[in-house]
Design a protein around this motif. Sequence first.
Motif, PDB file in Angstrom:
ATOM      1  N   VAL A  39      -3.384  11.910  -0.418  1.00  0.00           N
ATOM      2  CA  VAL A  39      -4.662  12.717  -0.363  1.00  0.00           C
ATOM      3  C   VAL A  39      -4.736  13.789   1.172  1.00  0.00           C
ATOM      4  N   PHE A  40      -5.648  11.990   2.109  1.00  0.00           N
ATOM      5  CA  PHE A  40      -5.953  12.581   2.928  1.00  0.00           C
ATOM      6  C   PHE A  40      -5.007  13.624   4.151  1.00  0.00           C
ATOM      7  N   VAL A  41      -3.490  13.252   3.893  1.00  0.00           N
ATOM      8  CA  VAL A  41      -2.434  13.641   5.027  1.00  0.00           C
ATOM      9  C   VAL A  41      -2.508  15.149   4.060  1.00  0.00           C
ATOM     10  N   GLY A  42      -2.566  15.165   2.746  1.00  0.00           N
ATOM     11  CA  GLY A  42      -2.419  16.460   1.999  1.00  0.00           C
ATOM     12  C   GLY A  42      -3.498  17.405   2.518  1.00  0.00           C
ATOM     13  N   ASP A  43      -4.632  17.089   2.696  1.00  0.00           N
ATOM     14  CA  ASP A  43      -5.751  18.288   3.174  1.00  0.00           C
ATOM     15  C   ASP A  43      -5.644  18.348   5.136  1.00  0.00           C
ATOM     16  N   ASN A  44      -4.725  17.305   5.840  1.00  0.00           N
ATOM     17  CA  ASN A  44      -4.864  17.368   6.990  1.00  0.00           C
ATOM     18  C   ASN A  44      -3.627  17.102   7.646  1.00  0.00           C
ATOM     19  N   PRO A  45      -3.218  18.807   7.183  1.00  0.00           N
ATOM     20  CA  PRO A  45      -1.505  18.424   8.296  1.00  0.00           C
ATOM     21  C   PRO A  45      -1.546  18.514   9.760  1.00  0.00           C
ATOM     22  N   GLY A  46      -0.489  17.526   9.972  1.00  0.00           N
ATOM     23  CA  GLY A  46      -0.060  16.939  11.527  1.00  0.00           C
ATOM     24  C   GLY A  46      -1.243  15.827  12.031  1.00  0.00           C
ATOM     25  N   CYS A  47      -1.938  15.272  11.228  1.00  0.00           N
ATOM     26  CA  CYS A  47      -2.893  14.935  11.270  1.00  0.00           C
ATOM     27  C   CYS A  47      -1.700  13.879  12.356  1.00  0.00           C
ATOM     28  N   LEU A  48      -1.996  12.579  12.685  1.00  0.00           N
ATOM     29  CA  LEU A  48      -1.905  10.880  13.236  1.00  0.00           C
ATOM     30  C   LEU A  48      -2.466   9.916  12.499  1.00  0.00           C
ATOM     31  N   ILE A  49      -1.611   8.820  12.702  1.00  0.00           N
ATOM     32  CA  ILE A  49      -1.524   7.988  11.653  1.00  0.00           C
ATOM     33  C   ILE A  49      -3.145   7.112  12.045  1.00  0.00           C
ATOM     34  N   GLY A  50      -3.589   6.949  13.133  1.00  0.00           N
ATOM     35  CA  GLY A  50      -5.344   6.711  13.963  1.00  0.00           C
ATOM     36  C   GLY A  50      -6.463   8.240  12.817  1.00  0.00           C
ATOM     37  N   ASP A  51      -6.134   8.510  12.694  1.00  0.00           N
ATOM     38  CA  ASP A  51      -6.389   9.933  12.049  1.00  0.00           C
ATOM     39  C   ASP A  51      -7.135   8.663  10.496  1.00  0.00           C
ATOM     40  N   VAL A  52      -5.755   8.980   9.977  1.00  0.00           N
ATOM     41  CA  VAL A  52      -5.996   8.330   8.925  1.00  0.00           C
ATOM     42  C   VAL A  52      -6.893   7.506   8.319  1.00  0.00           C
ATOM     43  N   ALA A  53      -6.507   5.892   9.211  1.00  0.00           N
ATOM     44  CA  ALA A  53      -6.778   4.778   9.194  1.00  0.00           C
ATOM     45  C   ALA A  53      -8.138   4.714   9.643  1.00  0.00           C
ATOM     46  N   ARG A  54      -8.987   6.131  10.434  1.00  0.00           N
ATOM     47  CA  ARG A  54     -10.442   5.876  10.772  1.00  0.00           C
ATOM     48  C   ARG A  54     -10.788   6.325   9.456  1.00  0.00           C
ATOM     49  N   TYR A  55     -10.484   7.247   8.666  1.00  0.00           N
ATOM     50  CA  TYR A  55     -10.802   7.898   7.450  1.00  0.00           C
ATOM     51  C   TYR A  55     -11.013   6.883   7.000  1.00  0.00           C
ATOM     52  N   LEU A  56      -9.578   5.964   6.617  1.00  0.00           N
ATOM     53  CA  LEU A  56     -10.883   5.135   5.348  1.00  0.00           C
ATOM     54  C   LEU A  56     -11.259   3.569   5.623  1.00  0.00           C
ATOM     55  N   ASN A  57     -10.764   3.702   6.915  1.00  0.00           N
ATOM     56  CA  ASN A  57     -11.268   2.407   7.459  1.00  0.00           C
ATOM     57  C   ASN A  57     -10.777   1.344   7.799  1.00  0.00           C
ATOM     58  N   VAL A  58      -9.625   1.326   7.905  1.00  0.00           N
ATOM     59  CA  VAL A  58      -7.933   0.223   8.099  1.00  0.00           C
ATOM     60  C   VAL A  58      -7.934   0.475   9.431  1.00  0.00           C
ATOM     61  N   ALA A  59      -7.199  -1.058   9.094  1.00  0.00           N
ATOM     62  CA  ALA A  59      -6.035  -1.077  10.749  1.00  0.00           C
ATOM     63  C   ALA A  59      -4.847  -0.229  10.617  1.00  0.00           C
ATOM     64  N   MET A  60      -4.623  -0.373  11.814  1.00  0.00           N
ATOM     65  CA  MET A  60      -4.082   0.739  12.105  1.00  0.00           C
ATOM     66  C   MET A  60      -2.263   0.060  12.015  1.00  0.00           C
ATOM     67  N   THR A  61      -1.757  -1.052  11.648  1.00  0.00           N
ATOM     68  CA  THR A  61      -0.981  -1.999  11.201  1.00  0.00           C
ATOM     69  C   THR A  61      -0.588  -1.680   9.413  1.00  0.00           C
ATOM     70  N   THR A  62      -2.062  -1.740   8.494  1.00  0.00           N
ATOM     71  CA  THR A  62      -2.048  -1.340   7.230  1.00  0.00           C
ATOM     72  C   THR A  62      -1.660  -0.127   6.945  1.00  0.00           C
ATOM     73  N   MET A  63      -2.260   0.482   7.796  1.00  0.00           N
ATOM     74  CA  MET A  63      -2.052   2.084   7.754  1.00  0.00           C
ATOM     75  C   MET A  63      -0.791   2.763   8.120  1.00  0.00           C
ATOM     76  N   SER A  64      -0.223   1.818   8.916  1.00  0.00           N
ATOM     77  CA  SER A  64       1.328   2.510   9.220  1.00  0.00           C
ATOM     78  C   SER A  64       1.891   1.638   7.836  1.00  0.00           C
ATOM     79  N   SER A  65       1.845   0.760   7.662  1.00  0.00           N
ATOM     80  CA  SER A  65       2.771  -0.015   6.062  1.00  0.00           C
ATOM     81  C   SER A  65       3.061   1.676   4.879  1.00  0.00           C
ATOM     82  N   ALA A  66       1.763   2.185   5.017  1.00  0.00           N
ATOM     83  CA  ALA A  66       0.755   2.764   3.986  1.00  0.00           C
ATOM     84  C   ALA A  66       1.823   3.911   3.744  1.00  0.00           C
TER      85      ALA A  66
END
Length: 144
Positions: free
Chosen positions: A45-72
């Motif tokens: 949902v975040f990526v869909g709402d924010n095209p071109g975002c970076l993995i770090g942007d999503v991780a910060r928004y969802l408050n998760v570790a970068m490794t967790t976000m990379s796996s997602a």
Amino acid sequence: MTEPTPQQIEQLTRAFERFTRKFKVAEAAAAADNALNALDAQTLVFVGDNPGCLIGDVARYLNVAMTTMSSAIDRLVKKALVERRRPEDNRRSVALTATEKGKQVVEEQVAGYRAACQMMLRSLDPIERNELIRLTEKIADNET
């Protein structure tokens, strides 16, 4: 302001448990066809709402570790819901966008959330609805 009483805290805890369960059921129903867990659904949902975002942007928004976000992100890429692209202006970063299939899943996810909200608001009269929305926004906007 006065502090909430233990009874009020307990009542709100139980009410929120029931309240969030309704959202989880709606989220699960919307994600069932695509077998998405809660983190993957929120990420999409975040990526869909924010095209071109970076993995770090999503991780910060969802408050998760970068490794967790990379796996997602890896899981969403494998399901052809998200694409990774290297921006021309910064070849070291990776921009994320939802695929057409991913955008469809986001629409289904958002429709599930809205259906859950509609169901909950139906049980209230118009004045209560406005008050619930006002109070929920007040809580959501509180920084402490």
